[in-house]
Design a protein around this motif. Sequence first.
Motif, mmCIF file in Angstrom:
data_model
loop_
_atom_site.group_PDB
_atom_site.id
_atom_site.type_symbol
_atom_site.label_atom_id
_atom_site.label_comp_id
_atom_site.label_asym_id
_atom_site.label_seq_id
_atom_site.Cartn_x
_atom_site.Cartn_y
_atom_site.Cartn_z
ATOM 1 N N GLU A 104 0.866 -1.180 0.000
ATOM 2 C CA GLU A 104 0.000 0.000 0.000
ATOM 3 C C GLU A 104 0.906 1.234 0.000
ATOM 4 O OE1 GLU A 104 -3.752 1.813 2.591
ATOM 5 O OE2 GLU A 104 -2.320 0.467 3.550
ATOM 6 N N LEU A 105 0.655 2.190 -0.881
ATOM 7 C CA LEU A 105 1.547 3.342 -1.040
ATOM 8 C C LEU A 105 1.171 4.471 -0.079
ATOM 9 C CD1 LEU A 105 1.768 3.207 -4.913
ATOM 10 C CD2 LEU A 105 3.489 2.466 -3.271
ATOM 11 N N PRO A 106 2.144 5.359 0.211
ATOM 12 C CA PRO A 106 1.907 6.392 1.229
ATOM 13 C C PRO A 106 0.623 7.210 1.011
ATOM 14 C CG PRO A 106 4.187 6.468 0.477
ATOM 15 C CD PRO A 106 3.504 5.432 -0.343
ATOM 16 N N GLU A 107 0.372 7.620 -0.237
ATOM 17 C CA GLU A 107 -0.811 8.465 -0.475
ATOM 18 C C GLU A 107 -2.096 7.711 -0.165
ATOM 19 O OE1 GLU A 107 -1.051 10.704 -4.195
ATOM 20 O OE2 GLU A 107 1.138 10.893 -4.161
ATOM 21 N N ALA A 108 -2.157 6.443 -0.589
ATOM 22 C CA ALA A 108 -3.356 5.637 -0.344
ATOM 23 C C ALA A 108 -3.520 5.382 1.153
ATOM 24 C CB ALA A 108 -3.246 4.309 -1.098
ATOM 25 N N MET A 109 -2.381 5.122 1.819
ATOM 26 C CA MET A 109 -2.452 4.837 3.250
ATOM 27 C C MET A 109 -2.906 6.072 4.017
ATOM 28 S SD MET A 109 0.453 3.270 5.755
ATOM 29 C CE MET A 109 0.509 1.578 5.211
ATOM 30 N N GLN A 110 -2.448 7.236 3.569
ATOM 31 C CA GLN A 110 -2.829 8.488 4.217
ATOM 32 C C GLN A 110 -4.343 8.677 4.147
ATOM 33 O OE1 GLN A 110 -0.527 11.829 2.739
ATOM 34 N NE2 GLN A 110 -2.100 13.251 3.451
ATOM 35 N N ALA A 111 -4.914 8.427 2.973
ATOM 36 C CA ALA A 111 -6.370 8.564 2.803
ATOM 37 C C ALA A 111 -7.094 7.550 3.695
ATOM 38 C CB ALA A 111 -6.739 8.345 1.343
ATOM 39 N N ARG A 112 -6.556 6.327 3.763
ATOM 40 C CA ARG A 112 -7.191 5.310 4.598
ATOM 41 C C ARG A 112 -7.130 5.686 6.074
ATOM 42 N NH1 ARG A 112 -5.291 0.929 7.338
ATOM 43 N NH2 ARG A 112 -3.258 0.830 6.329
ATOM 44 N N PHE A 113 -5.984 6.242 6.531
ATOM 45 C CA PHE A 113 -5.859 6.635 7.940
ATOM 46 C C PHE A 113 -6.930 7.658 8.297
ATOM 47 C CE2 PHE A 113 -1.281 5.547 9.474
ATOM 48 C CZ PHE A 113 -1.484 4.238 9.090
ATOM 49 N N GLN A 114 -7.172 8.611 7.362
ATOM 50 C CA GLN A 114 -8.174 9.644 7.637
ATOM 51 C C GLN A 114 -9.562 9.027 7.783
ATOM 52 O OE1 GLN A 114 -6.263 12.617 4.568
ATOM 53 N NE2 GLN A 114 -8.029 13.609 5.522
ATOM 54 N N SER A 115 -9.914 8.117 6.864
ATOM 55 C CA SER A 115 -11.271 7.572 6.920
ATOM 56 C C SER A 115 -11.406 6.492 7.993
ATOM 57 C CB SER A 115 -11.696 7.045 5.551
ATOM 58 O OG SER A 115 -10.834 6.011 5.150
ATOM 59 N N GLN A 116 -10.397 5.609 8.092
ATOM 60 C CA GLN A 116 -10.523 4.496 9.038
ATOM 61 C C GLN A 116 -10.373 4.940 10.491
ATOM 62 O OE1 GLN A 116 -7.989 1.174 8.047
ATOM 63 N NE2 GLN A 116 -8.161 0.266 10.091
ATOM 64 N N TYR A 117 -9.435 5.864 10.754
ATOM 65 C CA TYR A 117 -9.166 6.243 12.139
ATOM 66 C C TYR A 117 -9.756 7.610 12.504
ATOM 67 C CZ TYR A 117 -5.814 2.413 11.760
ATOM 68 O OH TYR A 117 -5.228 1.188 11.569
ATOM 69 N N GLY A 118 -10.298 8.302 11.504
ATOM 70 C CA GLY A 118 -10.908 9.603 11.759
ATOM 71 C C GLY A 118 -9.929 10.651 12.260
ATOM 72 N N ILE A 119 -8.657 10.581 11.804
ATOM 73 C CA ILE A 119 -7.676 11.589 12.235
ATOM 74 C C ILE A 119 -7.518 12.648 11.142
ATOM 75 C CG2 ILE A 119 -6.407 10.129 13.855
ATOM 76 C CD1 ILE A 119 -4.399 9.536 11.620
ATOM 77 N N PRO A 120 -7.072 13.864 11.502
ATOM 78 C CA PRO A 120 -6.939 14.948 10.509
ATOM 79 C C PRO A 120 -5.884 14.640 9.437
ATOM 80 C CG PRO A 120 -6.748 15.796 12.759
ATOM 81 C CD PRO A 120 -6.717 14.312 12.861
ATOM 82 N N ALA A 121 -5.975 15.336 8.312
ATOM 83 C CA ALA A 121 -5.051 15.135 7.187
ATOM 84 C C ALA A 121 -3.598 15.318 7.627
ATOM 85 C CB ALA A 121 -5.378 16.108 6.050
ATOM 86 N N TYR A 122 -3.358 16.325 8.480
ATOM 87 C CA TYR A 122 -1.992 16.588 8.925
ATOM 88 C C TYR A 122 -1.428 15.373 9.668
ATOM 89 C CZ TYR A 122 1.970 18.485 11.443
ATOM 90 O OH TYR A 122 3.232 18.682 11.944
ATOM 91 N N ASP A 123 -2.230 14.820 10.581
ATOM 92 C CA ASP A 123 -1.797 13.642 11.336
ATOM 93 C C ASP A 123 -1.509 12.479 10.382
ATOM 94 O OD1 ASP A 123 -3.120 15.415 13.128
ATOM 95 O OD2 ASP A 123 -3.282 13.792 14.593
ATOM 96 N N ALA A 124 -2.453 12.249 9.451
ATOM 97 C CA ALA A 124 -2.315 11.119 8.534
ATOM 98 C C ALA A 124 -1.053 11.261 7.689
ATOM 99 C CB ALA A 124 -3.547 11.008 7.649
ATOM 100 N N ALA A 125 -0.756 12.496 7.254
ATOM 101 C CA ALA A 125 0.437 12.732 6.431
ATOM 102 C C ALA A 125 1.701 12.477 7.242
ATOM 103 C CB ALA A 125 0.428 14.161 5.882
ATOM 104 N N THR A 126 1.725 12.965 8.484
ATOM 105 C CA THR A 126 2.912 12.793 9.322
ATOM 106 C C THR A 126 3.135 11.312 9.642
ATOM 107 O OG1 THR A 126 2.391 14.916 10.300
ATOM 108 C CG2 THR A 126 4.061 13.609 11.418
ATOM 109 N N LEU A 127 2.052 10.623 9.983
ATOM 110 C CA LEU A 127 2.181 9.222 10.390
ATOM 111 C C LEU A 127 2.558 8.304 9.234
ATOM 112 C CD1 LEU A 127 -0.896 9.075 12.787
ATOM 113 C CD2 LEU A 127 1.515 8.996 13.452
ATOM 114 N N THR A 128 2.302 8.758 7.992
ATOM 115 C CA THR A 128 2.673 7.931 6.840
ATOM 116 C C THR A 128 3.956 8.438 6.188
ATOM 117 O OG1 THR A 128 1.171 9.212 5.448
ATOM 118 C CG2 THR A 128 0.337 7.146 6.299
#
Lengths: 95, 474
Positions: free
Chosen positions: B295-319
């Motif tokens: 799974e690539l960083p961009e796709a994972m970032q989008a999944r983190f936002q929807s699956q975990y309900g965290i903000p875009a900034y968090d998802a970008a940093t965590l990926t």
Amino acid sequence: MSLTQADVRRIARLARLQVNDTEVAEVEQKLNGILGLIEQLQAIDTEGVEPMSHARDVALRLREDVATETNRRAAFQAVAPAVEDGLYLVPKVIE
Amino acid sequence: MQWEVVIGLEIHTQLSTQSKIFSASSTTFGNEPNTQASAVDIALPGVLPVMNRAAVEKAIQFGLAIGAKINRKSIFARKNYFYPDLPKGYQISQFEVPVVEGGQVTIRVGDQDKVINLTRAHLEEDAGKSVHAVHGMSGIDLNRAGTPLLEIVSEPEMRSAAEAIAYAKAMHSLVTWIGICDGNMQEGSFRCDVNVSVRPLGQKEFGTRREIKNLNSFKFMEQAIKYEVQWQIEQIEDGHKIQQATVLFDTESGQTRMMRSKEDAHDYRYFPDPDLPPLVIDEAWIERVRSELPELPEAMQARFQSQYGIPAYDAATLTSSKAMASYYEATVAAGADAKLASNWIMGEISATLNREERDIADSPVAADALALLIRRVMDGTINNKTAKDVLKKMWEAGDSADAIIERDGLKQESDTGAIEAIIDEVLAANAAMVEEYKSGKEKAFNALVGQCMKASKGKANPAQVNEVLKRKLD
């Protein structure tokens, strides 16, 4: 297309070939002779023909990624003009 | 005058293969000079190159990861120049038809997303190294000669040093993410050449560019671009013309200096290498690589936002790295709240790792240990401030959060009776503050909360202290 003597000197320098002043005219004539043949080839209509990059119509052979070479430095460096601490020595490179 | 900066990058990534691109020598870094240089690598007469399948596969992985076209047939060419670290007198590279064409990557600067298009990526061999001068001569080590490289070329679409750095970092993150390069910049596994030009804002034509060679740290890249941009603008404003040139960045002086000008620029006289027929990649190979891509960083970032309900900034940093993303997912899987886990990882954990220059993969506090700590905050056993102290002790000693809370008696005081007793004492001892509050100074309330927390040695439940104190005062 034909080359001038200045072109010949430049190409020779890029290829590190020594072509002295008396040879330049002769090399120029020979190279232009070859370019003349190429010009004849270029007159052929090759519309729709895929450009050829290799004389044989084969695909590149691939090997598996395994490191099998052993260290043969001593043998290779036995014939090198100058070595020290495992390095090949060459005239100083300035960058 | 307003100036616009135009930047394009060429990135040389060493592909993490066991053996070299055209020989079966090892690619291990840092061994004794010339012990990994075979007859092919030192170009003895009569030797022939044999292509490494893994290098091709990694190029395909990269092409698919950036949505590029994988050429079904690509051509190896000889790039001719003379230098002592290049024993053949030519580098085997790709010229007219590279293995990967096009593709794109999204970068983020501030809160702006921008798509950067790629021109191409081609396979080639690395050169050796000129090591140091011995008795006025140069020493040559050919261990690196023949290491597989994927040269990634961007379109000139970056408009600031910040965008160039963001692009380089995105590429670094991508190649390490998909595992085609170890990303070690000190060892030269990821080297950037940066093409820089400036033009008056609004002008269509590009200015003349200068190429800054071989930058191997993001910090130096930023310094070099900023210096170069300023230098070019000053030259033009002083009435000079920029000459096309290759420059080096001197890390000591912080300046760029000319390596060679256009007049003696290399004329490489590329031609197809007769030793190597075309590289043919079939559909089945591409499809297999596609099915095995992570799974690539961009796709994972989008999944983190929807699956975990965290903000875009968090998802970008965590990926930003695969290790961080899996640490986060493991923390949540072990029962931590998704947003709390994000806060702790981006905050305390990252800060401590940075301070100690460690990677998250080597964190002394494992994901499940962090999850337990967060759960103790969630269930009210300890408050946030105490949790930070507990984390420090976990970090140093490796004990579990529960063991530390138990041993040091850190359990939060949630017994209303005990809290009331503490508050009564504080109120009695701080009559002046109580008066201030009653005369309308809201700040005095916070000071009283602080006193209560102090009296409880930080163990009182702050929410409860607030509530009881308010009830007693109002």
